[in-house]
Design an enzyme around this catalytic site. Structure first.
Site, PDB file in Angstrom:
ATOM      1  CG  HIS A 206     -48.500 -23.704 -17.902  1.00  0.00           C
ATOM      2  ND1 HIS A 206     -47.613 -22.694 -17.648  1.00  0.00           N
ATOM      3  CD2 HIS A 206     -48.678 -24.361 -16.733  1.00  0.00           C
ATOM      4  CE1 HIS A 206     -47.245 -22.750 -16.374  1.00  0.00           C
ATOM      5  NE2 HIS A 206     -47.879 -23.752 -15.794  1.00  0.00           N
TER       6      HIS A 206
HETATM    7  C1  UD1 Z   1     -48.447 -28.370 -13.690  1.00  0.00           C
HETATM    8  C2  UD1 Z   1     -48.523 -27.659 -12.353  1.00  0.00           C
HETATM    9  C3  UD1 Z   1     -48.116 -26.187 -12.530  1.00  0.00           C
HETATM   10  C4  UD1 Z   1     -46.778 -26.073 -13.224  1.00  0.00           C
HETATM   11  C5  UD1 Z   1     -46.830 -26.862 -14.529  1.00  0.00           C
HETATM   12  C6  UD1 Z   1     -45.513 -26.797 -15.278  1.00  0.00           C
HETATM   13  C7  UD1 Z   1     -50.210 -28.474 -10.764  1.00  0.00           C
HETATM   14  C8  UD1 Z   1     -51.472 -28.146 -10.099  1.00  0.00           C
HETATM   15  N1  UD1 Z   1     -49.858 -27.679 -11.784  1.00  0.00           N
HETATM   16  O1  UD1 Z   1     -49.406 -27.761 -14.539  1.00  0.00           O
HETATM   17  O2  UD1 Z   1     -48.000 -25.586 -11.267  1.00  0.00           O
HETATM   18  O3  UD1 Z   1     -46.500 -24.711 -13.487  1.00  0.00           O
HETATM   19  O4  UD1 Z   1     -47.157 -28.221 -14.243  1.00  0.00           O
HETATM   20  O5  UD1 Z   1     -45.625 -27.322 -16.563  1.00  0.00           O
HETATM   21  O6  UD1 Z   1     -49.550 -29.412 -10.381  1.00  0.00           O
HETATM   22  N2  UD1 Z   1     -50.382 -33.147 -20.296  1.00  0.00           N
HETATM   23  C9  UD1 Z   1     -49.896 -33.923 -21.312  1.00  0.00           C
HETATM   24  N3  UD1 Z   1     -48.657 -34.452 -21.180  1.00  0.00           N
HETATM   25  C10 UD1 Z   1     -47.881 -34.226 -20.084  1.00  0.00           C
HETATM   26  C11 UD1 Z   1     -48.395 -33.418 -19.044  1.00  0.00           C
HETATM   27  C12 UD1 Z   1     -49.632 -32.887 -19.168  1.00  0.00           C
HETATM   28  O7  UD1 Z   1     -50.559 -34.140 -22.324  1.00  0.00           O
HETATM   29  O8  UD1 Z   1     -46.732 -34.717 -20.029  1.00  0.00           O
HETATM   30  C13 UD1 Z   1     -51.732 -32.551 -20.437  1.00  0.00           C
HETATM   31  C14 UD1 Z   1     -52.813 -33.379 -19.807  1.00  0.00           C
HETATM   32  O9  UD1 Z   1     -53.954 -33.291 -20.576  1.00  0.00           O
HETATM   33  C15 UD1 Z   1     -53.087 -32.691 -18.506  1.00  0.00           C
HETATM   34  C16 UD1 Z   1     -52.747 -31.260 -18.819  1.00  0.00           C
HETATM   35  O10 UD1 Z   1     -51.720 -31.302 -19.810  1.00  0.00           O
HETATM   36  O11 UD1 Z   1     -54.396 -32.842 -18.054  1.00  0.00           O
HETATM   37  C17 UD1 Z   1     -52.261 -30.497 -17.640  1.00  0.00           C
HETATM   38  O12 UD1 Z   1     -51.240 -31.188 -16.936  1.00  0.00           O
HETATM   39  P1  UD1 Z   1     -51.120 -31.055 -15.324  1.00  0.00           P
HETATM   40  O13 UD1 Z   1     -49.980 -31.844 -14.852  1.00  0.00           O
HETATM   41  O14 UD1 Z   1     -52.464 -31.245 -14.730  1.00  0.00           O
HETATM   42  O15 UD1 Z   1     -50.850 -29.568 -15.065  1.00  0.00           O
HETATM   43  P2  UD1 Z   1     -49.958 -28.529 -15.810  1.00  0.00           P
HETATM   44  O16 UD1 Z   1     -50.909 -27.641 -16.532  1.00  0.00           O
HETATM   45  O17 UD1 Z   1     -48.828 -29.124 -16.567  1.00  0.00           O
END
Ligand code: UD1
Length: 358
Positions: A206
């Site tokens: 991820h």
């Molecule tokens: C975040 C953390 C990472 C951790 C990971 C665990 C930061 C910088 N990164 O990364 O350290 O290892 O969580 O999973 O805080 N999205 C959804 N639904 C959700 C959550 C996310 O659709 O419930 C999608 C969104 O488009 C979002 C993308 O996933 O932009 C990334 O989510 P984000 O929370 O930015 O970071 P993670 O990649 O999950």
């Protein structure tokens, strides 16, 4: 004593659940308020996890959702401040290294509220990783630093942090794993998916460095090639799914799924023949379980998992996936010991330290 716990992402639910339980038991008369920032919000990324972990229903939902790092951090700070004014805590407890962690520490420290940081002192020494920036800020401004491995001490000292703030307590993520062990061992998730325990590879990917750029198509091609050697089970994070959909590629042989609940995931992890990941927590869980883990990154903030002999750094290089079958065949399969204090009691140590300071 009034304590506010702030959670926001899947791994941090796992790290915080035992801490809330231990502090509630130790300080039953205290106020224990839970804030969920909403950084992870999909049902499968959030609610299912919280239910399985027995985390109490949050008292405050900030619903910050996704966005740029600045937007997410700013939104969290803006929405957390009034909650901290209302709760007026003596201490804020926050784990890990995600944007919710950064926002929480900055908000609390500017209000003069002491912070306890769980999983302190990890360093990848790679400032291009958003989590590295978050870790440094969290440790610099937290009053109580709870460490889970020896190298954290040297990392913190090198940044001028005094020993008095450091407390070696062990790993709260492993507390959760130990607490759930009977249930996930009985879950039999591999057989339900139609794969043989011990014979498949479990994959999670991820991180932006891997999934947001040009490396993803080759990674998927390499996984398809690996699937010719052993079944590949791949629960896909929402971020990765979006990027994979935009590739419009075929993935023959890969058993793709939605993100799994924690019991199902731990069941698959414990029965895997090998794990391929870019996650931090999974490097730790495989170390505890003694499962060979291959980490598709150039560095790790968890060198203790390499010393334990379970984790191999492949580099940020999809081509290295091809070497996994040979590495498995050559592997010394004698059982490994988990690192000191990864014993299921870290949260009790944290509760003792916090309670004795009251
Ligand atoms: C975040 C953390 C990472 C951790 C990971 C665990 C930061 C910088 N990164 O990364 O350290 O290892 O969580 O999973 O805080 N999205 C959804 N639904 C959700 C959550 C996310 O659709 O419930 C999608 C969104 O488009 C979002 C993308 O996933 O932009 C990334 O989510 P984000 O929370 O930015 O970071 P993670 O990649 O999950």
């Amino acid at each position: 004593m009034r304590i506010v716990y702030v959670i926001g992402t899947r791994p941090n639910f796992v790290k915080t659940a035992p801490v809330i339980g231990a502090l509630r038991a130790r300080l039953p008369e205290g106020r224990h308020a839970l804030v969920h920032t909403g950084q992870h919000y999909d049902r499968l990324m959030s609610e299912v996890f919280l239910e399985e972990l027995g985390v109490p229903v949050p008292d405050h939902l900030l619903e910050v959702g996704s966005g740029s790092h600045a937007a997410m951090t700013a939104r969290t700070m803006e929405r957390l401040e009034p909650v901290l004014i209302e709760e007026s805590p003596d201490l804020v407890v926050v784990p890990g290294d995600v944007n919710s962690t950064l926002a929480t520490v900055l908000t609390a420290v500017k209000m003069g509220i002491p912070v306890a940081h769980v999983e302190s002192g990890l360093r990848s020494f790679d400032m291009t990783m958003p989590e590295e920036v978050n870790r440094i800020v969290a440790d610099r401004f937290s009053e109580l630093l709870f460490l889970h491995s020896e190298e954290a001490v040297g990392n913190l000292r090198a940044e001028g942090i005094p020993d008095e703030r450091m407390h070696m307590v062990g790993n709260t993520m492993i507390d959760t794993l130990v607490a759930l062990e009977e249930r996930f061992r009985a879950a039999g998730s591999a057989r339900r998916l139609g794969v043989e325990p011990g014979a498949y590879a479990l994959v999670t990917l991820h991180r932006p460095a891997l999934v947001d750029g040009p490396l993803l198509p080759e990674t998927v091609a390499q996984l398809v090639a690996l699937a010719a050697e052993m079944p590949v089970v791949f629960p896909v994070h929402p971020r990765t799914r979006k990027m994979m959909e935009s590739l419009d590629a075929d993935h023959p042989g890969l058993l793709l799924s939605e993100p799994l609940g924690y019991l199902d995931f731990l069941s698959l992890l414990a029965d895997a023949g090998a794990v391929l990941t870019d996650s931090g927590g999974i490097q730790e869980e495989t170390t505890y379980l003694g499962i060979p883990c291959f980490t598709l990154r150039d560095n790790t903030e968890r060198p203790v998992t390499i010393d334990a002999g379970t984790n191999t750094l492949l580099g940020l290089d999809p081509a290295a996936i091809a070497a996994i079958p040979a590495a498995l065949a050559a592997r010394d399969s004698s059982p490994s010991e988990p690192p000191p204090l990864w014993d299921g009691h870290a949260a009790e140590r944290i509760a003792e330290i916090i309670a004795s300071g009251t």
